[in-house]
Write a protein that holds these residues in place. Structure first.
Motif: not given
Length: 559
Positions: A253-258, A395-397, A431-434, A440-443
């Motif tokens: 659903d969400t991909v977070v990058f450094d 990917v949503n976000k 870590v807190e942001k992740v 926030e992921i609904q599914t």
């Protein structure tokens, strides 16, 4: 005891007892042919992973005084000098101290184009030296080297089963005994209840029922599908540490990058030089390079690289590095200041306030403002493509977390088309942001974190799926991650997701096909319409078709 061998043995002995000799032989013969073909298919899948095993070096040439001794890689210590001849595998990780050559990195990274290495460059165990003679100073023991870790990851990958694999294992554990007792009931109850029914006829039907019901198509083809997916991904320089992570990639659903080292190269480069008060561009760059020549800060290194000429240290009469501000030096008799806005304010210099994405180095000569240099981190070639293609595959976000300043982070986020950017974060804030993004992921969707630095290890471990950059990433990040991209290209994440989706599609094709055919033939067998020949096809034939279908997972060239 209730496995396919038990089912086949009962069916064969039963066929002989009721006088159906050709069919008894057929069960054994076709079952053995099917097993042989399955072994061939499994071995082919293993070969793609076994190719990785070929990168394990057999020996190392260690320098002892003027002599060279051939020893086992295990015997080499950190700090030893090893010699790698043309055509040989590099046995351990190290730094080139002498020589220049092209190296084949494809076994580790999946890159087909050879890479040039020279003095000062890092070189990894498993690379193949193509043409020059190299002397390498060893930086890691064999057990800790990249090649050992990769082999260990791949060999243990199949032990972490995907939920679908676990389901099939449990299914087979309960399914087989139920089938055995159902067949027993089919052989005994109808002749006792139905008038004129013969035991031999119903025993034959029960034996047919037993052969058809054997679950080997599922038990073999499904793990093979995931195993093939992991092997296919490794061909593309993507190391997946288990079938569970491969299956999880289907629901991203969400991909977070450094940022630094992940979306950007982590290599600072002079992107702009602006001069003031009559000084030339060359003079400004030269004076800044001399002022920064004693510093090993990445910003100083980028100015020296841009200058590109020899620095005569005799011209530098005094040098003072002011932590958090910049440099104060006397070069060729002139007092030079090179630093940030804070240094300009501290020294009461009138300067130009620059609004730009990057680090600004102001240069002052004898208290006269001479101009500024902008230094920016270069974007990786495929970062924009990676973000664009992730959106295209659902990917949503897409989010970026960085410790860099907000202005630089926002500029990168805008260029790449990211949905959100969080800047000026410490490792614990990441870590807190992740955790916040996960909430926030609904599914049932998963969150992926992609990073490369030692400070990313806690977040990689915390995310649903941690993805590390394996080429230049830190050991801690690679260790904590679930998936490793050996080429340091973020777009490889898109390939990994596509391979995962294709693997799941093929696995479910096999499940539906196997259960569908078995269901039809089981019904026909119980009603007396299916012979032992049909039963053998429903078992061995279906298993073979399912296994051959699973082999398609290995073909990842067009993904």
């Amino acid at each position: 005891m209730f496995d396919e061998n038990f089912l086949m043995a009962v069916a064969t002995i039963g066929a002989f007892l009721i006088g159906e000799f050709p069919e008894g032989v057929a069960v054994m013969l076709f079952y053995q042919i099917g097993e042989f073909m399955q072994d061939l298919a499994v071995n082919r899948s293993r070969k793609s992973i076994a190719k990785l095993m070929d990168i394990r070096p057999d020996y190392a040439n260690i320098k002892v005084g003027e002599d060279i001794e051939k020893v086992s890689p295990d015997e080499v210590n950190i700090g030893d000098i090893i010699v790698v001849k043309p055509g040989e595998k590099v046995p351990l990780d190290g730094v080139v101290v002498e020589g220049k050559s092209m190296v084949d990195t494809s076994a580790l990274t999946g890159e087909s184009v050879p890479r040039e290495v020279k003095v000062g460059d890092e070189i990894l165990g498993g690379f193949i030296n193509k043409n020059g003679l190299l002397s390498v100073k060893v930086t890691k023991e064999f057990g800790e080297s990249t090649v050992s870790k990769i082999l260990d990851l791949v060999q243990n990958a199949s032990s972490k089963k995907a939920p679908t694999e676990n389901f099939i294992t449990k299914f087979a554990r309960y399914y087989t005994p139920i089938i055995v007792f159902a067949a027993l009931a089919l052989a005994i109850i109808p002749p006792l209840v139905i008038e004129g029914a013969k035991f031999s006829e119903w025993i034959y039907r029960a034996l047919v029922f037993l052969v058809i019901s054997c679950p080997c198509a599922l038990v073999v083809s499904i793990p093979l599908g995931f195993f093939g997916g992991i092997g296919g991904a490794s061909k593309r320089g993507i190391l997946v540490k288990g079938g569970n992570y491969l299956e999880a990639l289907n629901n991203v659903d969400t991909v977070v990058f450094d940022k630094t080292g992940t979306l950007t190269k982590g290599v600072f480069k002079v992107t702009e030089i602006k001069v003031k008060n009559g000084i030339s561009r060359e003079q400004l760059l030269e004076i800044a390079a001399y002022a920064e020549s004693y510093s090993n800060h990445p910003i100083a290194v980028s100015i020296l690289n841009e200058y590109g000429k020899e620095i005569n240290k005799d011209y530098i009469e005094s040098y003072d590095e002011i932590s958090g501000y910049g440099i104060k030096a006397v070069v060729k008799g002139k007092v030079v200041l090179a630093g940030n806005d804070k240094l300009m304010k501290k020294e009461n210099i009138e300067y130009e306030d620059v609004d730009a994405a990057g680090t600004i180095v102001h240069v002052v000569i004898d208290r006269k403002y001479a101009g500024y240099i902008i230094i920016s981190d270069e974007m990786k070639k495929d970062s924009e493509k990676a973000v664009r293609e992730l959106k295209a595959i659902g990917v949503n976000k897409t989010v970026m977390l960085t410790g860099d300043n907000k202005k630089v982070a926002d500029s990168v986020g805008e260029k790449l088309g990211l949905d959100r950017v969080y800047a000026e974060l410490l490792p614990q804030h990441k870590v807190e942001k992740v955790e916040m993004l996960e909430r926030e992921i609904q599914t049932k969707g998963k969150l992926i974190f992609v990073g490369d630095g030692i400070n990313d290890a806690p977040v990689l471990a915390r995310a649903d799926i941690g993805v590390a950059m394996g080429g230049l990433g830190s050991d801690a990040a690679i260790e904590a991650a679930d998936i490793v991209l050996m080429t340091d290209e973020p777009s490889k994440l898109v390939n990994a997701i596509k391979i995962a989706k294709r693997t799941r599609k093929i696995v479910w094709q096999n499940i539906i096909f196997s259960l569908g055919i078995k269901g039809i033939v089981l019904l026909l067998g119980a009603l007396g319409y299916a012979t032992m020949w049909a039963a053998v096809f429903a078992d061995v034939g279906v298993a073979l078709i399912a296994v051959l279908n699973a082999m398609r997972v290995l073909n990842v060239n067009n993904i």
